[in-house]
Structure formats: C-alpha cells, structure tokens
Design a protein around this motif. Sequence first.
Motif, PDB file in Angstrom:
ATOM      1  N   ALA A  87       6.514  36.829 -14.708  1.00  0.00           N
ATOM      2  CA  ALA A  87       5.639  36.124 -15.645  1.00  0.00           C
ATOM      3  C   ALA A  87       6.333  34.839 -16.090  1.00  0.00           C
ATOM      4  O   ALA A  87       7.527  34.844 -16.423  1.00  0.00           O
ATOM      5  CB  ALA A  87       5.321  37.016 -16.833  1.00  0.00           C
ATOM      6  N   PRO A  88       5.618  33.709 -16.119  1.00  0.00           N
ATOM      7  CA  PRO A  88       6.248  32.403 -16.336  1.00  0.00           C
ATOM      8  C   PRO A  88       6.610  32.089 -17.792  1.00  0.00           C
ATOM      9  O   PRO A  88       7.067  30.990 -18.064  1.00  0.00           O
ATOM     10  CB  PRO A  88       5.199  31.423 -15.818  1.00  0.00           C
ATOM     11  CG  PRO A  88       3.905  32.123 -16.008  1.00  0.00           C
ATOM     12  CD  PRO A  88       4.200  33.584 -15.793  1.00  0.00           C
ATOM     13  N   ALA A  89       6.462  32.992 -18.722  1.00  0.00           N
ATOM     14  CA  ALA A  89       6.718  32.701 -20.133  1.00  0.00           C
ATOM     15  C   ALA A  89       8.169  32.306 -20.397  1.00  0.00           C
ATOM     16  O   ALA A  89       8.453  31.570 -21.337  1.00  0.00           O
ATOM     17  CB  ALA A  89       6.350  33.897 -20.997  1.00  0.00           C
ATOM     18  N   GLU A  90       9.094  32.792 -19.583  1.00  0.00           N
ATOM     19  CA  GLU A  90      10.520  32.499 -19.791  1.00  0.00           C
ATOM     20  C   GLU A  90      11.073  31.585 -18.697  1.00  0.00           C
ATOM     21  O   GLU A  90      12.254  31.612 -18.405  1.00  0.00           O
ATOM     22  CB  GLU A  90      11.306  33.819 -19.845  1.00  0.00           C
ATOM     23  CG  GLU A  90      10.917  34.701 -21.007  1.00  0.00           C
ATOM     24  CD  GLU A  90      11.630  36.046 -20.990  1.00  0.00           C
ATOM     25  OE1 GLU A  90      12.431  36.320 -20.074  1.00  0.00           O
ATOM     26  OE2 GLU A  90      11.371  36.829 -21.911  1.00  0.00           O
ATOM     27  N   GLY A  91      10.227  30.824 -18.064  1.00  0.00           N
ATOM     28  CA  GLY A  91      10.671  29.934 -16.993  1.00  0.00           C
ATOM     29  C   GLY A  91      10.361  30.541 -15.645  1.00  0.00           C
ATOM     30  O   GLY A  91       9.940  31.687 -15.526  1.00  0.00           O
ATOM     31  N   GLU A  92      10.592  29.754 -14.614  1.00  0.00           N
ATOM     32  CA  GLU A  92      10.322  30.201 -13.246  1.00  0.00           C
ATOM     33  C   GLU A  92      11.459  31.109 -12.772  1.00  0.00           C
ATOM     34  O   GLU A  92      12.561  30.645 -12.526  1.00  0.00           O
ATOM     35  CB  GLU A  92      10.190  28.980 -12.305  1.00  0.00           C
ATOM     36  CG  GLU A  92       8.961  28.140 -12.563  1.00  0.00           C
ATOM     37  CD  GLU A  92       7.668  28.878 -12.267  1.00  0.00           C
ATOM     38  OE1 GLU A  92       7.602  29.609 -11.259  1.00  0.00           O
ATOM     39  OE2 GLU A  92       6.725  28.751 -13.073  1.00  0.00           O
ATOM     40  N   ARG A  93      11.170  32.390 -12.668  1.00  0.00           N
ATOM     41  CA  ARG A  93      12.145  33.370 -12.200  1.00  0.00           C
ATOM     42  C   ARG A  93      11.444  34.294 -11.219  1.00  0.00           C
ATOM     43  O   ARG A  93      10.231  34.475 -11.280  1.00  0.00           O
ATOM     44  CB  ARG A  93      12.690  34.203 -13.372  1.00  0.00           C
ATOM     45  CG  ARG A  93      13.145  33.423 -14.580  1.00  0.00           C
ATOM     46  CD  ARG A  93      14.594  33.102 -14.760  1.00  0.00           C
ATOM     47  NE  ARG A  93      15.618  34.009 -14.441  1.00  0.00           N
ATOM     48  CZ  ARG A  93      16.318  34.715 -15.308  1.00  0.00           C
ATOM     49  NH1 ARG A  93      16.039  34.659 -16.593  1.00  0.00           N
ATOM     50  NH2 ARG A  93      17.312  35.472 -14.903  1.00  0.00           N
ATOM     51  N   LEU A 125       1.193  43.874  -8.534  1.00  0.00           N
ATOM     52  CA  LEU A 125       0.560  43.456  -9.792  1.00  0.00           C
ATOM     53  C   LEU A 125       1.443  43.778 -10.992  1.00  0.00           C
ATOM     54  O   LEU A 125       1.602  42.958 -11.904  1.00  0.00           O
ATOM     55  CB  LEU A 125      -0.803  44.131  -9.956  1.00  0.00           C
ATOM     56  CG  LEU A 125      -1.920  43.668  -9.035  1.00  0.00           C
ATOM     57  CD1 LEU A 125      -3.175  44.499  -9.278  1.00  0.00           C
ATOM     58  CD2 LEU A 125      -2.207  42.196  -9.241  1.00  0.00           C
ATOM     59  N   LEU A 126       2.007  44.962 -10.981  1.00  0.00           N
ATOM     60  CA  LEU A 126       2.860  45.379 -12.097  1.00  0.00           C
ATOM     61  C   LEU A 126       4.119  44.524 -12.185  1.00  0.00           C
ATOM     62  O   LEU A 126       4.477  44.033 -13.257  1.00  0.00           O
ATOM     63  CB  LEU A 126       3.230  46.858 -11.946  1.00  0.00           C
ATOM     64  CG  LEU A 126       4.137  47.429 -13.026  1.00  0.00           C
ATOM     65  CD1 LEU A 126       3.463  47.356 -14.389  1.00  0.00           C
ATOM     66  CD2 LEU A 126       4.523  48.850 -12.687  1.00  0.00           C
ATOM     67  N   LEU A 127       4.791  44.320 -11.070  1.00  0.00           N
ATOM     68  CA  LEU A 127       6.044  43.546 -11.071  1.00  0.00           C
ATOM     69  C   LEU A 127       5.807  42.110 -11.517  1.00  0.00           C
ATOM     70  O   LEU A 127       6.589  41.550 -12.292  1.00  0.00           O
ATOM     71  CB  LEU A 127       6.692  43.571  -9.689  1.00  0.00           C
ATOM     72  CG  LEU A 127       7.231  44.916  -9.203  1.00  0.00           C
ATOM     73  CD1 LEU A 127       7.732  44.798  -7.771  1.00  0.00           C
ATOM     74  CD2 LEU A 127       8.303  45.444 -10.122  1.00  0.00           C
ATOM     75  N   SER A 128       4.740  41.494 -11.039  1.00  0.00           N
ATOM     76  CA  SER A 128       4.497  40.082 -11.375  1.00  0.00           C
ATOM     77  C   SER A 128       4.049  39.903 -12.821  1.00  0.00           C
ATOM     78  O   SER A 128       4.061  38.785 -13.334  1.00  0.00           O
ATOM     79  CB  SER A 128       3.469  39.480 -10.419  1.00  0.00           C
ATOM     80  OG  SER A 128       2.226  40.145 -10.557  1.00  0.00           O
ATOM     81  N   SER A 129       3.692  40.978 -13.510  1.00  0.00           N
ATOM     82  CA  SER A 129       3.290  40.862 -14.910  1.00  0.00           C
ATOM     83  C   SER A 129       4.467  40.987 -15.881  1.00  0.00           C
ATOM     84  O   SER A 129       4.303  40.801 -17.081  1.00  0.00           O
ATOM     85  CB  SER A 129       2.257  41.939 -15.255  1.00  0.00           C
ATOM     86  OG  SER A 129       2.869  43.211 -15.269  1.00  0.00           O
ATOM     87  N   SER A 182      17.857  48.204  -4.759  1.00  0.00           N
ATOM     88  CA  SER A 182      18.335  46.846  -5.046  1.00  0.00           C
ATOM     89  C   SER A 182      17.397  46.263  -6.085  1.00  0.00           C
ATOM     90  O   SER A 182      16.177  46.453  -6.020  1.00  0.00           O
ATOM     91  CB  SER A 182      18.306  46.005  -3.762  1.00  0.00           C
ATOM     92  OG  SER A 182      18.578  44.667  -4.046  1.00  0.00           O
ATOM     93  N   PHE A 183      17.945  45.534  -7.053  1.00  0.00           N
ATOM     94  CA  PHE A 183      17.143  44.985  -8.147  1.00  0.00           C
ATOM     95  C   PHE A 183      17.788  43.661  -8.548  1.00  0.00           C
ATOM     96  O   PHE A 183      18.799  43.640  -9.244  1.00  0.00           O
ATOM     97  CB  PHE A 183      17.145  45.951  -9.329  1.00  0.00           C
ATOM     98  CG  PHE A 183      16.011  45.775 -10.278  1.00  0.00           C
ATOM     99  CD1 PHE A 183      14.855  46.532 -10.159  1.00  0.00           C
ATOM    100  CD2 PHE A 183      16.093  44.851 -11.312  1.00  0.00           C
ATOM    101  CE1 PHE A 183      13.805  46.383 -11.042  1.00  0.00           C
ATOM    102  CE2 PHE A 183      15.055  44.697 -12.192  1.00  0.00           C
ATOM    103  CZ  PHE A 183      13.903  45.457 -12.059  1.00  0.00           C
ATOM    104  N   ILE A 184      17.210  42.554  -8.112  1.00  0.00           N
ATOM    105  CA  ILE A 184      17.799  41.216  -8.344  1.00  0.00           C
ATOM    106  C   ILE A 184      16.794  40.339  -9.054  1.00  0.00           C
ATOM    107  O   ILE A 184      15.668  40.152  -8.557  1.00  0.00           O
ATOM    108  CB  ILE A 184      18.234  40.559  -7.028  1.00  0.00           C
ATOM    109  CG1 ILE A 184      19.247  41.448  -6.306  1.00  0.00           C
ATOM    110  CG2 ILE A 184      18.793  39.173  -7.279  1.00  0.00           C
ATOM    111  CD1 ILE A 184      19.550  41.011  -4.877  1.00  0.00           C
ATOM    112  N   ILE A 185      17.203  39.784 -10.199  1.00  0.00           N
ATOM    113  CA  ILE A 185      16.368  38.832 -10.927  1.00  0.00           C
ATOM    114  C   ILE A 185      17.057  37.483 -10.801  1.00  0.00           C
ATOM    115  O   ILE A 185      18.240  37.345 -11.146  1.00  0.00           O
ATOM    116  CB  ILE A 185      16.221  39.207 -12.411  1.00  0.00           C
ATOM    117  CG1 ILE A 185      15.560  40.566 -12.568  1.00  0.00           C
ATOM    118  CG2 ILE A 185      15.432  38.125 -13.163  1.00  0.00           C
ATOM    119  CD1 ILE A 185      15.529  41.082 -13.982  1.00  0.00           C
ATOM    120  N   GLN A 186      16.358  36.456 -10.299  1.00  0.00           N
ATOM    121  CA  GLN A 186      16.929  35.106 -10.199  1.00  0.00           C
ATOM    122  C   GLN A 186      15.984  34.106 -10.818  1.00  0.00           C
ATOM    123  O   GLN A 186      14.824  34.244 -10.858  1.00  0.00           O
ATOM    124  CB  GLN A 186      17.199  34.730  -8.755  1.00  0.00           C
ATOM    125  CG  GLN A 186      18.350  35.498  -8.184  1.00  0.00           C
ATOM    126  CD  GLN A 186      18.708  35.036  -6.784  1.00  0.00           C
ATOM    127  OE1 GLN A 186      17.938  34.385  -6.102  1.00  0.00           O
ATOM    128  NE2 GLN A 186      19.909  35.370  -6.353  1.00  0.00           N
TER     129      GLN A 186
END
Length: 186
Positions: A87-93, A125-129, A182-186
């Motif tokens: 979700a773009p509320a905290e920037g593009e990640r 849908l869930l992940l992108s929200s 694996s779980f990576i947030i960038q």
Amino acid sequence: MAKAPTPPPAAAEAPAPAPKRSKKLLILLIAAVAIVALLAAVVVGLLLMKKSQSADAETEEAPAVATVDLNKPPTFVPLDPFVVNLAPAEGERYLQVVMALRVTDAKTGENLKAFMPEIRHQINLLLSSKLPSELSTMEGREALAEEIVRRTNGVLGTPAAKTGDGKATTPTGPIQAVLFNSFIIQ
C-alpha cells in the motif's frame, strides 16, 4: 392502729422481669452467633468456588501440547513466489515472499492445484493491501499468515467462524497453516 401499707404487687414482682430479659438476651445472642456462623460459611464457600474457578481457568488457558504422528508426516504445498507493491501510504515499497501451505493430507494437496488461480488471487489482494509497518513485526506477519489461512480456506468452501465479538477465527479447514520461507520488504 394503723397497719403498715403493703407494698404494691408490682414491687413484689420486680425481680421476675430480670429472668425474662436474660432469656431474651440469651436468645438474641444465640441468633447473632448463628448469623455470624452462617455468614462465615457463605464467605468460605464463595472463596472455595472462586479458587476452583481460577484453577479451571488456568487449566483451560494452558496451551495444548500438539502431538505429531510420525507415521503420517505433514503435507506441504509450496507456492510460487509473490512480488507485490505494498500500500502506497508509506512510500513506494514492495514485498517479495515465498511461502508454503500446510494441508491436512496429501490428497488435499493434490486437489489444491485446481483452486490455485483463485488462491493466488486472494493472497495477491491481501498482500498488496498491507502497509510495510504492518508487516515489519512478528505479530504483523503472524496475523498475515492467519488471514491467508482464513481466505484460502474460504476459497475451498470453509468459511471462517465468527467469535462472540464478531471477529473471524481460524477455521478447522484443509489449510492448517502458512509458513513463510522468505519474506523481504524493500
């Protein structure tokens, strides 16, 4: 000759009321002791009931130890990797995650392939929200895993049961757990 006046009859009976007063006092004293004893018994009974209820609550709250049947190993269904924009509320990640589903048996794992497009859609849908801040903690990731289990079981026809407060609970469906490889947030 004058006779001495005889005392009035009430004066002669004066000592008689004393025994009546002592009998009434004795009865009141016995009644008071009985009431105090009854109240003490009620208090002791309530304390014992409260203690047994707290012991029952502790027994209920103790986590059940899961036993593993080594004759029937668990079945895991690996999913293709997911890469989604968060979700773009905290920037593009974006999030890159590789996961597997633990299912009840091997036959369910095989049958799951027919539902895979809808399962992947629900997970996408869930992940992108989600916000990055929601997924950065262990609690957030555990909540995500539980939500994936609920949605996946919903796709398979096992809707989540509702608790008394209206929140969905994890159903006892064919999907038992989601495991992140694996779980990576960038």
